[in-house]
Design a protein around this motif. Structure first.
Motif, PDB file in Angstrom:
ATOM      1  N   PRO A  27     -70.228  90.998  12.006  1.00 17.85           N
ATOM      2  CA  PRO A  27     -70.138  90.182  10.800  1.00 17.85           C
ATOM      3  C   PRO A  27     -69.806  91.069   9.597  1.00 17.85           C
ATOM      4  CG  PRO A  27     -72.169  89.711  12.009  1.00 17.85           C
ATOM      5  CD  PRO A  27     -71.564  90.949  12.607  1.00 17.85           C
ATOM      6  N   VAL A  28     -68.758  90.688   8.844  1.00 22.18           N
ATOM      7  CA  VAL A  28     -68.281  91.548   7.756  1.00 22.18           C
ATOM      8  C   VAL A  28     -68.161  90.837   6.411  1.00 22.18           C
ATOM      9  CG1 VAL A  28     -67.099  93.162   9.295  1.00 22.18           C
ATOM     10  CG2 VAL A  28     -65.852  91.170   8.356  1.00 22.18           C
ATOM     11  N   GLY A  29     -68.401  89.542   6.374  1.00 14.64           N
ATOM     12  CA  GLY A  29     -68.273  88.833   5.101  1.00 14.64           C
ATOM     13  C   GLY A  29     -68.457  87.351   5.259  1.00 14.64           C
ATOM     14  N   THR A  30     -68.035  86.640   4.237  1.00 16.22           N
ATOM     15  CA  THR A  30     -68.185  85.193   4.246  1.00 16.22           C
ATOM     16  C   THR A  30     -67.034  84.544   3.499  1.00 16.22           C
ATOM     17  OG1 THR A  30     -69.723  83.365   3.778  1.00 16.22           O
ATOM     18  CG2 THR A  30     -69.577  85.095   2.127  1.00 16.22           C
ATOM     19  N   VAL A  31     -66.754  83.328   3.871  1.00 15.99           N
ATOM     20  CA  VAL A  31     -65.862  82.459   3.104  1.00 15.99           C
ATOM     21  C   VAL A  31     -66.509  81.077   3.111  1.00 15.99           C
ATOM     22  CG1 VAL A  31     -64.362  81.950   5.083  1.00 15.99           C
ATOM     23  CG2 VAL A  31     -63.492  81.641   2.787  1.00 15.99           C
ATOM     24  N   GLY A  32     -66.527  80.458   1.945  1.00 15.93           N
ATOM     25  CA  GLY A  32     -67.131  79.144   1.834  1.00 15.93           C
ATOM     26  C   GLY A  32     -66.156  78.141   1.251  1.00 15.93           C
ATOM     27  N   LEU A  33     -66.202  76.941   1.767  1.00 17.56           N
ATOM     28  CA  LEU A  33     -65.438  75.813   1.245  1.00 17.56           C
ATOM     29  C   LEU A  33     -66.445  74.875   0.593  1.00 17.56           C
ATOM     30  CD1 LEU A  33     -62.759  74.158   1.090  1.00 17.56           C
ATOM     31  CD2 LEU A  33     -63.479  73.096   3.258  1.00 17.56           C
ATOM     32  N   TRP A  34     -66.348  74.722  -0.723  1.00 19.29           N
ATOM     33  CA  TRP A  34     -67.345  73.968  -1.491  1.00 19.29           C
ATOM     34  C   TRP A  34     -66.771  72.625  -1.928  1.00 19.29           C
ATOM     35  CZ3 TRP A  34     -70.555  76.601   0.697  1.00 19.29           C
ATOM     36  CH2 TRP A  34     -70.557  77.986   0.704  1.00 19.29           C
ATOM     37  N   LEU A  35     -67.516  71.570  -1.699  1.00 21.84           N
ATOM     38  CA  LEU A  35     -67.012  70.202  -1.792  1.00 21.84           C
ATOM     39  C   LEU A  35     -67.442  69.445  -3.041  1.00 21.84           C
ATOM     40  CD1 LEU A  35     -67.658  69.216   1.932  1.00 21.84           C
ATOM     41  CD2 LEU A  35     -65.558  70.149   0.925  1.00 21.84           C
ATOM     42  N   ARG A  36     -67.917  70.115  -4.057  1.00 21.81           N
ATOM     43  CA  ARG A  36     -68.447  69.439  -5.248  1.00 21.81           C
ATOM     44  C   ARG A  36     -67.461  68.421  -5.830  1.00 21.81           C
ATOM     45  NH1 ARG A  36     -69.335  73.321  -9.869  1.00 21.81           N
ATOM     46  NH2 ARG A  36     -67.140  72.873 -10.168  1.00 21.81           N
ATOM     47  N   ASP A  37     -66.172  68.744  -5.848  1.00 19.50           N
ATOM     48  CA  ASP A  37     -65.167  67.869  -6.454  1.00 19.50           C
ATOM     49  C   ASP A  37     -64.267  67.189  -5.431  1.00 19.50           C
ATOM     50  OD1 ASP A  37     -65.996  68.481  -9.104  1.00 19.50           O
ATOM     51  OD2 ASP A  37     -64.877  70.362  -9.008  1.00 19.50           O
ATOM     52  N   VAL A  38     -64.708  67.100  -4.177  1.00 18.02           N
ATOM     53  CA  VAL A  38     -63.850  66.539  -3.131  1.00 18.02           C
ATOM     54  C   VAL A  38     -63.519  65.073  -3.413  1.00 18.02           C
ATOM     55  CG1 VAL A  38     -65.595  65.775  -1.439  1.00 18.02           C
ATOM     56  CG2 VAL A  38     -63.380  66.701  -0.658  1.00 18.02           C
ATOM     57  N   ARG A  67     -60.153  67.609  -4.559  1.00 20.15           N
ATOM     58  CA  ARG A  67     -60.071  69.067  -4.600  1.00 20.15           C
ATOM     59  C   ARG A  67     -61.392  69.676  -4.123  1.00 20.15           C
ATOM     60  NH1 ARG A  67     -60.276  67.434 -10.051  1.00 20.15           N
ATOM     61  NH2 ARG A  67     -62.165  68.157 -11.075  1.00 20.15           N
ATOM     62  N   ALA A  68     -61.268  70.888  -3.610  1.00 17.64           N
ATOM     63  CA  ALA A  68     -62.429  71.668  -3.193  1.00 17.64           C
ATOM     64  C   ALA A  68     -62.184  73.104  -3.628  1.00 17.64           C
ATOM     65  CB  ALA A  68     -62.623  71.591  -1.685  1.00 17.64           C
ATOM     66  N   SER A  69     -63.252  73.878  -3.699  1.00 14.00           N
ATOM     67  CA  SER A  69     -63.112  75.274  -4.103  1.00 14.00           C
ATOM     68  C   SER A  69     -63.515  76.187  -2.955  1.00 14.00           C
ATOM     69  CB  SER A  69     -63.933  75.572  -5.357  1.00 14.00           C
ATOM     70  OG  SER A  69     -65.304  75.353  -5.110  1.00 14.00           O
ATOM     71  N   LEU A  70     -63.019  77.412  -3.032  1.00 12.64           N
ATOM     72  CA  LEU A  70     -63.329  78.414  -2.023  1.00 12.64           C
ATOM     73  C   LEU A  70     -63.851  79.667  -2.705  1.00 12.64           C
ATOM     74  CD1 LEU A  70     -60.162  77.300  -0.674  1.00 12.64           C
ATOM     75  CD2 LEU A  70     -61.674  78.067   1.125  1.00 12.64           C
ATOM     76  N   ALA A  99     -58.506  77.742   4.619  1.00 17.85           N
ATOM     77  CA  ALA A  99     -57.631  76.926   3.779  1.00 17.85           C
ATOM     78  C   ALA A  99     -56.776  75.990   4.639  1.00 17.85           C
ATOM     79  CB  ALA A  99     -56.760  77.815   2.909  1.00 17.85           C
ATOM     80  N   HIS A 100     -56.199  76.510   5.703  1.00 20.59           N
ATOM     81  CA  HIS A 100     -55.387  75.687   6.599  1.00 20.59           C
ATOM     82  C   HIS A 100     -56.229  74.556   7.187  1.00 20.59           C
ATOM     83  CE1 HIS A 100     -53.247  74.545  10.307  1.00 20.59           C
ATOM     84  NE2 HIS A 100     -52.160  74.804   9.589  1.00 20.59           N
ATOM     85  N   TRP A 101     -57.421  74.872   7.624  1.00 22.75           N
ATOM     86  CA  TRP A 101     -58.327  73.869   8.193  1.00 22.75           C
ATOM     87  C   TRP A 101     -58.670  72.804   7.150  1.00 22.75           C
ATOM     88  CZ3 TRP A 101     -63.765  73.346   7.128  1.00 22.75           C
ATOM     89  CH2 TRP A 101     -64.443  72.479   7.995  1.00 22.75           C
ATOM     90  N   ALA A 102     -58.954  73.226   5.913  1.00 28.02           N
ATOM     91  CA  ALA A 102     -59.312  72.279   4.851  1.00 28.02           C
ATOM     92  C   ALA A 102     -58.140  71.365   4.502  1.00 28.02           C
ATOM     93  CB  ALA A 102     -59.773  73.038   3.614  1.00 28.02           C
ATOM     94  N   LEU A 103     -56.937  71.929   4.417  1.00 24.78           N
ATOM     95  CA  LEU A 103     -55.768  71.134   4.051  1.00 24.78           C
ATOM     96  C   LEU A 103     -55.328  70.196   5.167  1.00 24.78           C
ATOM     97  CD1 LEU A 103     -53.634  73.906   2.302  1.00 24.78           C
ATOM     98  CD2 LEU A 103     -54.778  71.979   1.166  1.00 24.78           C
TER      99      LEU A 103
END
Length: 179
Positions: A81-92, A96-99, A121-125
């Motif tokens: 494990p080396v990091g993280t990426v989050g997809l945040w849905l506050r404005d979905v 739109r969503a933020s990363l 990003a590809h998965w979210a779109l």
């Protein structure tokens, strides 16, 4: 009552995997807590303790349980494990969503963040069908800006005094990727 979000495991290029957080990720949280910058812009605890690390992982689980986002651990091709990426849905609801993303210092400079960001990003779109993805980068953070641009995010402009970081309000550069 709404069901929790199911954080999937996603396969990325180069043998990189994105998966949900587990308590086995405490070493990742520990290493991130020693970074000069990551704890300033995230909820990574600094200084680290086992209790604080567990609380951090539980907050990640809470994002899925509360349906506010998809937190992923980035696992390199060697299984570390080396990091993280989050997809945040506050404005979905507005389409739109933020990363957000970070990679620990020992794993930087290998394109891992770009690969992980591109995959999410590809998965979210395309799977979640979110029309617009956004992320913010501090103007001085050239490496993070290059990561966003490498994935296809376009710089939209400077947001002055946009975010509280530590004890001050800081400018951020908005990047976006459209479906």
């Amino acid at each position: 009552m709404d069901q929790p979000l199911d954080v999937p495991e996603l396969a990325a290029d180069g043998g990189i995997t994105l998966r949900p957080w587990t308590l086995s990720d405490l070493d990742l949280v520990r290493e991130a807590s020693e970074d000069d910058y990551i704890p300033l812009i995230t909820t990574v605890p600094s200084p680290f303790s086992d209790a604080a690390g567990v609380a951090f992982v539980e907050r990640q689980w809470g994002r899925a349980t509360g349906r506010t986002g998809y937190p992923f651990v980035i696992v390199d091709s060697e299984g570390r494990p080396v990091g993280t990426v989050g997809l945040w849905l506050r404005d979905v609801g507005q389409g739109r969503a933020s990363l957000g993303y970070w990679v620990v210092k020992s794993a930087r400079g290998r394109g891992t963040a770009a690969t992980a960001l591109s995959t999410v990003a590809h998965w979210a779109l395309h799977t979640l069908r979110i029309p617009r993805l956004e992320l913010c980068v501090e103007p001085w953070n050239a490496a993070s800006a290059r990561t966003a641009e490498r994935v296809g995010f376009q710089r939209e402009g400077l947001l002055r005094g946009w975010q509280q970081i530590g004890s001050e309000r800081r400018d951020m550069v908005m990047y976006a990727l459209l479906s």
